[in-house]
Design a protein around this motif. Structure first.
Motif, PDB file in Angstrom:
ATOM      1  N   UNK A  79      40.064  27.392  40.531  1.00 24.49           N
ATOM      2  CA  UNK A  79      40.220  28.626  39.765  1.00 24.49           C
ATOM      3  C   UNK A  79      41.190  29.461  40.292  1.00 24.49           C
ATOM      4  N   UNK A  80      41.977  30.084  39.374  1.00 32.45           N
ATOM      5  CA  UNK A  80      43.318  30.808  39.617  1.00 32.45           C
ATOM      6  C   UNK A  80      42.928  32.385  39.407  1.00 32.45           C
ATOM      7  N   UNK A  81      42.783  33.327  40.649  1.00 28.99           N
ATOM      8  CA  UNK A  81      42.294  34.500  40.554  1.00 28.99           C
ATOM      9  C   UNK A  81      43.385  35.229  41.100  1.00 28.99           C
ATOM     10  N   UNK A  82      43.262  36.774  40.869  1.00 33.57           N
ATOM     11  CA  UNK A  82      43.797  37.940  41.636  1.00 33.57           C
ATOM     12  C   UNK A  82      43.472  37.870  43.245  1.00 33.57           C
ATOM     13  N   UNK A  83      41.734  37.610  43.193  1.00 32.76           N
ATOM     14  CA  UNK A  83      41.109  37.924  44.262  1.00 32.76           C
ATOM     15  C   UNK A  83      39.990  36.956  44.219  1.00 32.76           C
TER      16      UNK A  83
END
Length: 192
Positions: A79-83
């Motif tokens: 998963x690619x996330x900001x945080x």
């Protein structure tokens, strides 16, 4: 290790920067901004690794993770996330993902997360292969021991019967549940 990788995101900058790094590493990269077609694409292409942007529109990322895994269970998902927020971390354990790629992105971070996820996939496939091999050997061994006409059984140090061959059950005229897990002196000699 060169792999087939799918990037799912509406963010063109994200897919361009990740593609550049991954292609430089020799991976075959496909970018997709329509999450609804991801499942079909995974079924057709059998990707080694899928990156899913948690901020995709159109479909919830956790549903997409489940659908991708159902379409091709062998694929690893990041998963690619900001945080990495706690709710996402908790879902990640349930969703069977390989990890997170947390923004801001750098070449090193993309490479490290990719390499780790691909290694996990290789190890998981090797574990499944070994399990199948061991299971087949176990069945073969059990069939061999069951073919012996004399009763054979294995006990632990407390005289509890752990295993027995078919001849043991036939000689006693009892079923598996009446023998395995019981004390041998109770089963064979009817004493306490």
């Amino acid at each position: 290790m060169k792999a087939k990788i799918l990037l799912i995101s509406h963010d063109d900058d994200l897919t361009k920067s990740m593609s550049k790094v991954l292609e430089k590493e020799g991976h075959k990269v496909t970018c997709l901004d329509v999450p609804s077609s991801a499942v079909t694409k995974c079924r057709e292409e059998k990707y080694d690794l899928v990156f899913i942007d948690v901020y995709i529109r159109e479909i919830a990322y956790d549903k997409l993770v489940g659908d991708v895994k159902k379409a091709y269970p062998e694929t690893e998902i990041v998963l690619v996330t900001t945080y990495a927020f706690p709710e996402s971390m908790a879902k990640g354990q349930v969703l069977d993902i390989s990890g997170y790629l947390i923004k801001p992105l750098s070449e090193a971070k993309i490479r490290n997360v990719t390499d780790r996820a691909l290694r996990q996939g290789v190890l998981a496939r090797e574990n499944r292969r070994l399990l199948l091999t061991v299971t087949a050997a176990k069945k073969e061994w059990e069939a061999t021991v069951d073919a012996i006409e004399d009763p054979i059984f294995v006990t632990d140090f407390d005289y509890t019967i752990l295993r027995a061959n078919l001849a043991t059950f036939q000689k006693l005229g009892k079923g598996v549940n009446e023998v395995v897990g019981k004390k041998c002196y109770k089963v064979f000699h009817c004493v306490d």
